[in-house]
Design a protein around this motif. Sequence first.
Motif, PDB file in Angstrom:
ATOM      1  N   GLN A  56       0.636  -1.442  -0.232  1.00 36.23           N
ATOM      2  CA  GLN A  56       0.084  -0.001   0.018  1.00 36.23           C
ATOM      3  C   GLN A  56       0.839   1.253   0.114  1.00 36.23           C
ATOM      4  O   GLN A  56       0.604   2.110  -0.907  1.00 36.23           O
ATOM      5  N   ARG A  57       1.986   1.268   0.878  1.00 37.83           N
ATOM      6  CA  ARG A  57       2.662   2.599   0.850  1.00 37.83           C
ATOM      7  C   ARG A  57       3.499   2.532  -0.521  1.00 37.83           C
ATOM      8  O   ARG A  57       3.523   3.673  -0.877  1.00 37.83           O
ATOM      9  N   TRP A  59       2.338   1.691  -3.539  1.00 33.29           N
ATOM     10  CA  TRP A  59       1.350   2.061  -4.614  1.00 33.29           C
ATOM     11  C   TRP A  59       1.362   3.721  -4.555  1.00 33.29           C
ATOM     12  O   TRP A  59       1.098   4.093  -5.490  1.00 33.29           O
ATOM     13  N   TYR A  60       0.919   4.188  -3.113  1.00 34.11           N
ATOM     14  CA  TYR A  60       0.769   5.480  -3.076  1.00 34.11           C
ATOM     15  C   TYR A  60       1.964   6.371  -3.692  1.00 34.11           C
ATOM     16  O   TYR A  60       1.844   7.283  -4.365  1.00 34.11           O
ATOM     17  N   LYS A  61       3.099   5.824  -3.392  1.00 37.62           N
ATOM     18  CA  LYS A  61       4.396   6.432  -3.606  1.00 37.62           C
ATOM     19  C   LYS A  61       4.417   6.474  -5.321  1.00 37.62           C
ATOM     20  O   LYS A  61       4.785   7.314  -6.041  1.00 37.62           O
ATOM     21  N   SER A  65       1.293   9.905  -4.890  1.00 36.66           N
ATOM     22  CA  SER A  65       0.637  10.568  -3.895  1.00 36.66           C
ATOM     23  C   SER A  65       1.757  10.834  -2.697  1.00 36.66           C
ATOM     24  O   SER A  65       2.625  10.144  -2.594  1.00 36.66           O
ATOM     25  N   ASP A  67       0.489  10.595   0.461  1.00 33.55           N
ATOM     26  CA  ASP A  67      -0.201   9.835   1.374  1.00 33.55           C
ATOM     27  C   ASP A  67       0.618   9.015   2.363  1.00 33.55           C
ATOM     28  O   ASP A  67       1.521   8.583   1.785  1.00 33.55           O
ATOM     29  N   HIS A  91      -3.538   5.816   7.867  1.00 36.54           N
ATOM     30  CA  HIS A  91      -3.441   6.448   6.583  1.00 36.54           C
ATOM     31  C   HIS A  91      -3.818   7.927   6.576  1.00 36.54           C
ATOM     32  O   HIS A  91      -4.815   8.542   6.837  1.00 36.54           O
ATOM     33  N   GLN A  93      -4.115  11.272   4.683  1.00 37.00           N
ATOM     34  CA  GLN A  93      -4.495  11.790   3.367  1.00 37.00           C
ATOM     35  C   GLN A  93      -3.786  13.239   3.247  1.00 37.00           C
ATOM     36  O   GLN A  93      -3.913  14.113   4.117  1.00 37.00           O
ATOM     37  N   PRO A  98      -8.487  11.035  -3.675  1.00 36.94           N
ATOM     38  CA  PRO A  98      -7.661   9.757  -4.034  1.00 36.94           C
ATOM     39  C   PRO A  98      -7.125   9.390  -5.329  1.00 36.94           C
ATOM     40  O   PRO A  98      -7.867   9.969  -6.145  1.00 36.94           O
ATOM     41  N   GLN A 101      -7.713   4.207  -8.860  1.00 29.92           N
ATOM     42  CA  GLN A 101      -7.470   2.908  -8.379  1.00 29.92           C
ATOM     43  C   GLN A 101      -7.141   1.868  -9.490  1.00 29.92           C
ATOM     44  O   GLN A 101      -7.719   2.384 -10.765  1.00 29.92           O
ATOM     45  N   PHE A 105      -3.746  -1.348  -6.906  1.00 33.33           N
ATOM     46  CA  PHE A 105      -4.634  -1.017  -5.633  1.00 33.33           C
ATOM     47  C   PHE A 105      -5.104  -2.143  -5.691  1.00 33.33           C
ATOM     48  O   PHE A 105      -5.221  -2.870  -4.171  1.00 33.33           O
TER      49      PHE A 105
END
Length: 128
Positions: A56-57, A59-61, A65, A67, A91, A93, A98, A101, A105
């Motif tokens: 998850q970390r 993916w956001y990077k 993002s 986040d 999390h 934001q 967001p 996806q 995701f």
Amino acid sequence: MRFASAVIASALLLVTLSAVAQDRKMPACDGVLNVVRSSEIKPGKLDVFLKAVADQRAWYKNVGSKDEIRLLRVIDVKTGEYSATEAMTAHTQTSAAPPKQDEGFAAFVKEFGESSTITKQWFTCETK
């Protein structure tokens, strides 16, 4: 069917913060909004859960993002060990909307669904 429902529920929870933040019933937040979750780790699935957090970390990077995804390991004060059956995530934001996806995701959401059940969720305002 139960697994599919858990995966769908997990995906919806991951994007709920933006929807709630836009809801007029949310109080104003002079800092940043967070989703904090307590999860029950399924027997023998701690490694999958830890991978889900890392994925998850990442993916956001990877989607650009800022986040922040944090893992809060629960400590059993009787044994002095980290729990293999409970964990919390936070999390933070950083933007109003967001990221879109995609397959990445869906992959980490699936890992969360395979490894854990969310037992409680809080929406918080981290004040300045």
